[in-house]
Scaffold this active site. Structure first.
Site, mmCIF file in Angstrom:
data_model
loop_
_atom_site.group_PDB
_atom_site.id
_atom_site.type_symbol
_atom_site.label_atom_id
_atom_site.label_comp_id
_atom_site.label_asym_id
_atom_site.label_seq_id
_atom_site.Cartn_x
_atom_site.Cartn_y
_atom_site.Cartn_z
ATOM 1 N N LYS A 26 0.837 -1.204 0.000
ATOM 2 C CA LYS A 26 0.000 0.000 0.000
ATOM 3 C C LYS A 26 0.878 1.262 0.000
ATOM 4 O O LYS A 26 0.647 2.179 -0.783
ATOM 5 C CB LYS A 26 -0.907 -0.043 1.245
ATOM 6 N N SER A 169 6.938 10.120 11.503
ATOM 7 C CA SER A 169 5.878 9.929 10.513
ATOM 8 C C SER A 169 6.447 9.980 9.107
ATOM 9 O O SER A 169 6.936 11.020 8.657
ATOM 10 C CB SER A 169 4.802 11.006 10.673
ATOM 11 N N GLN A 171 4.699 9.800 6.536
ATOM 12 C CA GLN A 171 3.786 10.605 5.715
ATOM 13 C C GLN A 171 4.195 12.075 5.757
ATOM 14 O O GLN A 171 4.196 12.757 4.730
ATOM 15 C CB GLN A 171 2.350 10.432 6.204
ATOM 16 N N ASP A 319 1.886 -0.312 12.227
ATOM 17 C CA ASP A 319 0.721 -0.911 11.560
ATOM 18 C C ASP A 319 0.506 -2.372 11.962
ATOM 19 O O ASP A 319 -0.576 -2.924 11.737
ATOM 20 C CB ASP A 319 0.870 -0.822 10.036
ATOM 21 N N LYS A 346 -4.919 6.728 14.351
ATOM 22 C CA LYS A 346 -4.914 6.039 13.053
ATOM 23 C C LYS A 346 -6.354 6.022 12.514
ATOM 24 O O LYS A 346 -7.164 6.844 12.893
ATOM 25 C CB LYS A 346 -4.332 4.637 13.216
HETATM 26 C C1 S3P Z 1 2.568 5.148 6.087
HETATM 27 C C2 S3P Z 1 3.146 5.579 7.240
HETATM 28 C C3 S3P Z 1 2.578 5.283 8.567
HETATM 29 C C4 S3P Z 1 1.609 4.125 8.517
HETATM 30 C C5 S3P Z 1 0.630 4.239 7.390
HETATM 31 C C6 S3P Z 1 1.361 4.317 6.060
HETATM 32 C C7 S3P Z 1 3.215 5.517 4.803
HETATM 33 O O1 S3P Z 1 1.904 6.428 9.047
HETATM 34 O O2 S3P Z 1 0.931 3.997 9.746
HETATM 35 O O3 S3P Z 1 -0.240 3.119 7.370
HETATM 36 O O4 S3P Z 1 2.881 4.938 3.768
HETATM 37 O O5 S3P Z 1 4.087 6.395 4.830
HETATM 38 P P1 S3P Z 1 2.700 7.653 9.711
HETATM 39 O O6 S3P Z 1 3.722 8.061 8.759
HETATM 40 O O7 S3P Z 1 1.696 8.720 9.944
HETATM 41 O O8 S3P Z 1 3.233 7.103 10.987
#
Ligand code: S3P
Length: 433
Positions: A26, A169, A171, A319, A346
């Site tokens: 994903k 994070s 993200q 996760d 989350k």
């Molecule tokens: C993700 C980063 C994680 C994870 C999410 C996917 C990503 O979140 O929990 O399911 O693809 O970068 P955070 O970066 O907010 O911790």
């Protein structure tokens, strides 16, 4: 996500046997979708995630001017916008996907349009100030509603910043890197806890230059991306449900094919070994910086021990914590999870929902603001499970159900389709009653 609520009945199982190829990762699918959308040329992405979330990213790229052709056999072709997004006709709908909303905010902020980003009820509850802060430092004008979506971005030229990420994070890191790619000057950032590095690999795959000096990562602005051909590795976070299910039975045997084994994602494998799982790596190769392997899993004689998960490890396997919590009562010594407060923001408050469902199944535990302590050696009974429409809760408690004394009813089971639509079919084919 479908608005039709579905219930799945999960019966106790005796063993788990067989081999499995899980859908494309994903996290990597999101990044390939977004970078292909801004690159020049047509990217051919094989084994693209079948989950709804990365398809939200693809939908946003179409709204921004990219052409997306979804082929048979999990192949997606994206013809990018060569660096110029168009003004979307309506809001960018991120569905249930925090990754889409946060990472895309950084990608679109430098473009001279007004963007509105919306999401479903769960996404509208999630914190967005964390991306607004660095993007505003770069010069972006971003409106939130009480720190949440809907987000309005008044796009325009950005200037590079030096940024130290306050929360672990990937993200947020990605939002800054995607904005930095298009900003004036060189953006640098450092992370207190190193998070998944798929964005760094994906940016390089699409032709960008990133440099790392010690813990500081730098990206120069004004770089153009070129389309790629890529195969997305299997999603280890989806495989985690089957890995943990296999641990529940002394004679189980599971082979996972073409699975992503990026070291920044694979800490779960170390935890499984510490718990008493045996993992054999049968083959491994590298593709666009990502490790892909075939692994075999079973349980060492003596069964499952216990684990204490805290500090950086909690962030690295954030996760996978719900499924580890769900199997904890069946271990000998139990599992304690701390420093995982992020679980509360989350797709649901995952600490509260794990607690609620463990309680429903008759388990004892202690709930903390930042985790749970779950003693081992417990016997659980069947119950009605509340997924909270959170994919990882629906799947985690389907795994817990395999060792309960009676059947479980998983309510809101359709949530699994956010990351793993095939989950219940695969569970049915691998588990023997
Ligand atoms: C993700 C980063 C994680 C994870 C999410 C996917 C990503 O979140 O929990 O399911 O693809 O970068 P955070 O970066 O907010 O911790």
């Amino acid at each position: 996500m479908s608005s039709i609520a579905t219930t799945q009945i999960i019966r106790p199982a005796r063993t788990l046997q067989g081999s499995l190829t899980v859908p494309g990762d994903k996290s990597i699918s999101h990044r390939y979708a977004m970078l292909a959308g801004i690159a020049e040329g047509t990217s051919k992405l094989s084994n693209f995630s079948t989950g709804a979330d990365p398809h939200s990213s693809l939908g946003c790229m179409e709204a921004l001017g990219a052409t997306v052709v979804r082929g048979a056999d999990k192949t997606v072709e994206v013809t990018g916008t060569a660096g110029s997004f168009i003004q979307p006709a309506g809001a960018l709908d991120c569905g249930n996907s925090g990754s889409t909303m946060r990472m895309l905010a950084g990608l679109i902020a430098p473009h001279p349009h007004t963007f509105t980003m919306i999401g479903d009820h769960s996404l509208t509850m999630r914190p967005m100030e964390r991306i607004r802060k660095p993007l505003m430092q770069m010069g972006a004008k971003i409106d939130l509603v009480d720190g949440h979506a809907p987000i309005t971005i008044h796009g325009g030229p950005l200037t590079a910043i030096d940024f130290d990420t306050p929360i672990p994070s990937a993200q947020v890191k990605t939002a800054v890197l995607f904005a930095g790619l298009q900003a004036e000057g060189t953006t640098s950032l450092s992370e207190a806890v190193r998070t998944r590095d798929h964005s760094e690999h994906a940016l390089r795959a699409f032709g960008a230059t990133l440099t790392r000096t010690g813990e500081r990562l730098s990206i120069a602005g004004g770089q153009k991306l070129k389309a790629i051909e890529a195969t997305v590795p299997g999603d280890l976070s989806s495989a985690a449900f089957f890995l943990c299910a296999a641990l529940l039975f002394p004679d189980s045997n599971l082979v996972l094919d073409s699975i992503g084994m990026n070291p920044t994602r694979a800490a779960l494998l170390d935890v499984i070994v510490a718990l008493g799982g045996r993992i054999k790596v049968l083959q491994v190769e590298e593709h666009h910086g990502e490790m892909i392997g075939t692994i075999q899993v079973n349980v060492a004689p003596g069964g499952l021990k216990g684990a204490e998960i805290s500090g950086a490890l909690s962030a690295q396997i954030i996760d996978e914590l719900p499924v580890l919590a769900a199997i904890a009562p069946y271990t000998r010594d139990g599992i304690t999870i701390r420093d995982a407060k992020e679980l509360r923001v989350k797709e649901s408050d995952r600490i509260a929902l794990v607690a609620k469902n463990l309680k429903a199944m008759g388990a004892e535990f202690t709930e903390y603001e930042d985790g749970l302590a779950i003693p081992g050696n417990q016997k659980l009974h069947g119950a009605v499970i509340d997924s909270g429409f959170d994919h990882r809760i629906a799947m985690a408690f389907s795994v817990a159900a395999l060792r309960a004394s009676s059947e479980n009813e998983i309510q809101g089971a359709e949530a699994a389709a956010i990351s793993f639509p095939e989950f219940f079919t695969y569970l049915d084919s691998l588990c023997q009653c």
